[in-house]
Design a protein around this motif. Structure first.
Motif, PDB file in Angstrom:
ATOM      1  N   VAL A   1      -4.854  49.631   9.910  1.00  0.00           N
ATOM      2  CA  VAL A   1      -6.074  49.127   9.259  1.00  0.00           C
ATOM      3  C   VAL A   1      -7.061  50.262   9.035  1.00  0.00           C
ATOM      4  O   VAL A   1      -7.448  50.968   9.982  1.00  0.00           O
ATOM      5  CB  VAL A   1      -6.750  48.034  10.133  1.00  0.00           C
ATOM      6  CG1 VAL A   1      -7.979  47.469   9.407  1.00  0.00           C
ATOM      7  CG2 VAL A   1      -5.763  46.926  10.471  1.00  0.00           C
ATOM      8  N   GLN A   2      -7.428  50.477   7.756  1.00  0.00           N
ATOM      9  CA  GLN A   2      -8.430  51.491   7.449  1.00  0.00           C
ATOM     10  C   GLN A   2      -9.618  50.811   6.765  1.00  0.00           C
ATOM     11  O   GLN A   2      -9.429  49.935   5.920  1.00  0.00           O
ATOM     12  CB  GLN A   2      -7.849  52.573   6.522  1.00  0.00           C
ATOM     13  CG  GLN A   2      -6.723  53.382   7.162  1.00  0.00           C
ATOM     14  CD  GLN A   2      -6.315  54.587   6.332  1.00  0.00           C
ATOM     15  OE1 GLN A   2      -7.154  55.359   5.831  1.00  0.00           O
ATOM     16  NE2 GLN A   2      -5.011  54.769   6.165  1.00  0.00           N
ATOM     17  N   VAL A   3     -10.821  51.231   7.129  1.00  0.00           N
ATOM     18  CA  VAL A   3     -12.047  50.661   6.572  1.00  0.00           C
ATOM     19  C   VAL A   3     -12.871  51.787   5.948  1.00  0.00           C
ATOM     20  O   VAL A   3     -13.134  52.801   6.604  1.00  0.00           O
ATOM     21  CB  VAL A   3     -12.885  49.955   7.663  1.00  0.00           C
ATOM     22  CG1 VAL A   3     -14.182  49.379   7.054  1.00  0.00           C
ATOM     23  CG2 VAL A   3     -12.081  48.842   8.333  1.00  0.00           C
ATOM     24  N   PHE A   4     -13.237  51.614   4.674  1.00  0.00           N
ATOM     25  CA  PHE A   4     -14.056  52.594   3.950  1.00  0.00           C
ATOM     26  C   PHE A   4     -15.417  51.968   3.660  1.00  0.00           C
ATOM     27  O   PHE A   4     -15.493  50.867   3.078  1.00  0.00           O
ATOM     28  CB  PHE A   4     -13.388  52.965   2.623  1.00  0.00           C
ATOM     29  CG  PHE A   4     -12.138  53.786   2.769  1.00  0.00           C
ATOM     30  CD1 PHE A   4     -10.928  53.191   3.077  1.00  0.00           C
ATOM     31  CD2 PHE A   4     -12.172  55.165   2.611  1.00  0.00           C
ATOM     32  CE1 PHE A   4      -9.773  53.943   3.226  1.00  0.00           C
ATOM     33  CE2 PHE A   4     -11.019  55.934   2.754  1.00  0.00           C
ATOM     34  CZ  PHE A   4      -9.815  55.320   3.056  1.00  0.00           C
TER      35      PHE A   4
ATOM     36  N   MET B   1      -1.383  50.069   4.853  1.00  0.00           N
ATOM     37  CA  MET B   1      -2.171  48.864   4.490  1.00  0.00           C
ATOM     38  C   MET B   1      -2.452  48.102   5.749  1.00  0.00           C
ATOM     39  O   MET B   1      -1.745  48.248   6.715  1.00  0.00           O
ATOM     40  CB  MET B   1      -1.321  47.984   3.553  1.00  0.00           C
ATOM     41  CG  MET B   1      -1.435  48.396   2.139  1.00  0.00           C
ATOM     42  SD  MET B   1      -0.987  47.065   1.025  1.00  0.00           S
ATOM     43  CE  MET B   1       0.796  47.280   0.905  1.00  0.00           C
ATOM     44  N   PRO B   2      -3.452  47.234   5.795  1.00  0.00           N
ATOM     45  CA  PRO B   2      -4.444  46.959   4.771  1.00  0.00           C
ATOM     46  C   PRO B   2      -5.559  48.008   4.681  1.00  0.00           C
ATOM     47  O   PRO B   2      -5.900  48.632   5.672  1.00  0.00           O
ATOM     48  CB  PRO B   2      -5.024  45.618   5.219  1.00  0.00           C
ATOM     49  CG  PRO B   2      -4.873  45.616   6.701  1.00  0.00           C
ATOM     50  CD  PRO B   2      -3.614  46.380   6.991  1.00  0.00           C
ATOM     51  N   ILE B   3      -6.024  48.208   3.455  1.00  0.00           N
ATOM     52  CA  ILE B   3      -7.148  49.115   3.184  1.00  0.00           C
ATOM     53  C   ILE B   3      -8.349  48.250   2.811  1.00  0.00           C
ATOM     54  O   ILE B   3      -8.255  47.452   1.885  1.00  0.00           O
ATOM     55  CB  ILE B   3      -6.803  50.078   2.034  1.00  0.00           C
ATOM     56  CG1 ILE B   3      -5.501  50.834   2.299  1.00  0.00           C
ATOM     57  CG2 ILE B   3      -7.974  51.018   1.755  1.00  0.00           C
ATOM     58  CD1 ILE B   3      -5.512  51.725   3.505  1.00  0.00           C
ATOM     59  N   VAL B   4      -9.444  48.413   3.568  1.00  0.00           N
ATOM     60  CA  VAL B   4     -10.649  47.603   3.349  1.00  0.00           C
ATOM     61  C   VAL B   4     -11.756  48.505   2.806  1.00  0.00           C
ATOM     62  O   VAL B   4     -12.119  49.488   3.460  1.00  0.00           O
ATOM     63  CB  VAL B   4     -11.114  46.961   4.673  1.00  0.00           C
ATOM     64  CG1 VAL B   4     -12.329  46.067   4.435  1.00  0.00           C
ATOM     65  CG2 VAL B   4      -9.979  46.187   5.330  1.00  0.00           C
ATOM     66  N   THR B   5     -12.252  48.216   1.613  1.00  0.00           N
ATOM     67  CA  THR B   5     -13.363  48.992   1.052  1.00  0.00           C
ATOM     68  C   THR B   5     -14.592  48.090   0.981  1.00  0.00           C
ATOM     69  O   THR B   5     -14.523  46.998   0.405  1.00  0.00           O
ATOM     70  CB  THR B   5     -12.985  49.539  -0.341  1.00  0.00           C
ATOM     71  OG1 THR B   5     -11.827  50.378  -0.214  1.00  0.00           O
ATOM     72  CG2 THR B   5     -14.132  50.357  -0.934  1.00  0.00           C
TER      73      THR B   5
ATOM     74  N   GLU C   1      -3.428  50.545  14.019  1.00  0.00           N
ATOM     75  CA  GLU C   1      -3.502  51.843  13.345  1.00  0.00           C
ATOM     76  C   GLU C   1      -3.310  51.745  11.837  1.00  0.00           C
ATOM     77  O   GLU C   1      -3.608  52.693  11.100  1.00  0.00           O
ATOM     78  CB  GLU C   1      -2.456  52.805  13.944  1.00  0.00           C
ATOM     79  CG  GLU C   1      -2.937  53.534  15.183  1.00  0.00           C
ATOM     80  CD  GLU C   1      -4.275  54.247  14.985  1.00  0.00           C
ATOM     81  OE1 GLU C   1      -5.254  53.873  15.653  1.00  0.00           O
ATOM     82  OE2 GLU C   1      -4.359  55.120  14.086  1.00  0.00           O
TER      83      GLU C   1
ATOM     84  N   THR D   1     -11.141  45.201  12.223  1.00  0.00           N
ATOM     85  CA  THR D   1      -9.789  45.600  12.626  1.00  0.00           C
ATOM     86  C   THR D   1      -9.193  44.564  13.580  1.00  0.00           C
ATOM     87  O   THR D   1      -8.042  44.141  13.440  1.00  0.00           O
ATOM     88  CB  THR D   1      -9.843  47.000  13.289  1.00  0.00           C
ATOM     89  OG1 THR D   1     -10.461  47.915  12.375  1.00  0.00           O
ATOM     90  CG2 THR D   1      -8.466  47.488  13.669  1.00  0.00           C
TER      91      THR D   1
END
Lengths: 63, 63, 63, 63, 63, 63
Positions: free
Chosen positions: B38-41, B1-5, B36, B24
Motif C-alpha cells: 500500500v502506497q499513499v501519495f 498496488m494499491p496506489i492511493v493518491t 508493504e 493502510t
C-alpha cells in the motif's frame, strides 16, 4: 497522447532529461508513436508526502 | 498496488502520518492486502490551485 | 476536497463499500474533515493494464 | 463529481480564476451539473518537470 | 499542455463533445493557449466505483 | 515509487508488455531504481473519451 505521469522522488534535471528521452524512444519504437505526441510529467514528492506500508517516507530507516 | 493518491489542502506531517497508517490498516483488514503493497501519495494544493462551484479556494469567504 | 483516487485490482462491491467507509472515517477523525467533503474514486485495473518490475501482472507467476 | 484536474504551466491567479469560472459554467450548461459539485485542481509544472517529444520543456527553443 | 482529466459519471457522447469544445475554447480565450495543445480525458466511473461521505454512489438514495 | 501512469489509446498486450519492460529498464539504468519498485499503469481510453483541439477523437478525420 500518450501522456505519461510519473510519481517519484525529486531527481536531478539531467536524470529526468535522459529518462524522458528513453521513455519517448520506447513509445516511438514499440508503439510507432509520433515523437511529438509523447508528453512526460514528473510529479515529484518527498518523504513528507508519501507513505509505504503505513509509514511515511521521512520516517523510514531502511531507505 | 494499491496506489492511493489524495488531493487535499496542506496538512501537518503528524496528521498525514496518522492518516496514512489508518488508510493502510483499512486496506490490510478489508482487502487482506499486504501492508508493504500500500502506497499513499499526498498531492497538496492551496486555495490558489483549487476551485469549487466556479470560485477559487482563496476567494471563498465560507471556508 | 479531499479527493482520494485508488489504483487497484478489481474488488467486490462490498469490500469497496467497507473500504470507502473506513477511509472516510479516517479523514473525519484525523483531519476533522466534513464527511460529505470526502470523495473516493476506485480506478480498477487488471493484469493486462499493470506491470511491476518490468513484468505485466497477467504474466506473473508469484501472485 | 465532476473532478477536473489540469496539468499546466504556472499561470497568474486571475487567469486561473476566470478559467475555473468558465469550466464550471460549461459543466452547468452542458451537463446540468450542480455548480457546487464541480471542483477544479490546477496541477502546475514547469519546464524542469515536463517533456514533449523527448525534450525537457526547459531545453526547448521553439516555445 | 494543458492536459485536462475529468473524473465524472458516464455521459452521452454529444454532451462530452460540447463540453470538450467549450473547455478548449476557455483555454484559448483565457490563457491564449493553442487549440491543438489542449487535450481532454474523460475518466468515467459509475456508482460502484465512487463514494461520497462514506457511501457508495450506487447506495445513495438522494441522487 | 516510481509509479508511472500512462493515458493512451488501447494497445495489444504484447506492445504493452514490451513498453513496460523498456520503461522499467530506463528507470533502473538512469535512476538506479530497484526493478521491483517500478510500477506501470496503462489507463486506456478510446476516441469517445478523449478530445484534442476541441474535437473528440472519434470525430477526427486526420488520425
Amino acid at each position: 497522447m500518450p501522456i505519461v505521469t510519473i510519481q517519484q522522488f525529486p531527481r536531478p534535471l539531467e536524470q529526468k532529461r535522459e529518462l524522458a528521452r528513453r521513455i519517448t524512444e520506447a513509445f516511438v519504437e514499440v508503439y510507432g508513436a509520433k515523437e511529438e505526441a509523447v508528453q512526460v510529467f514528473f510529479s515529484e514528492i518527498d518523504g513528507e508526502g508519501w507513505a509505504k506500508g503505513g509509514v511515511m517516507g521521512c520516517d523510514k530507516t531502511d531507505k
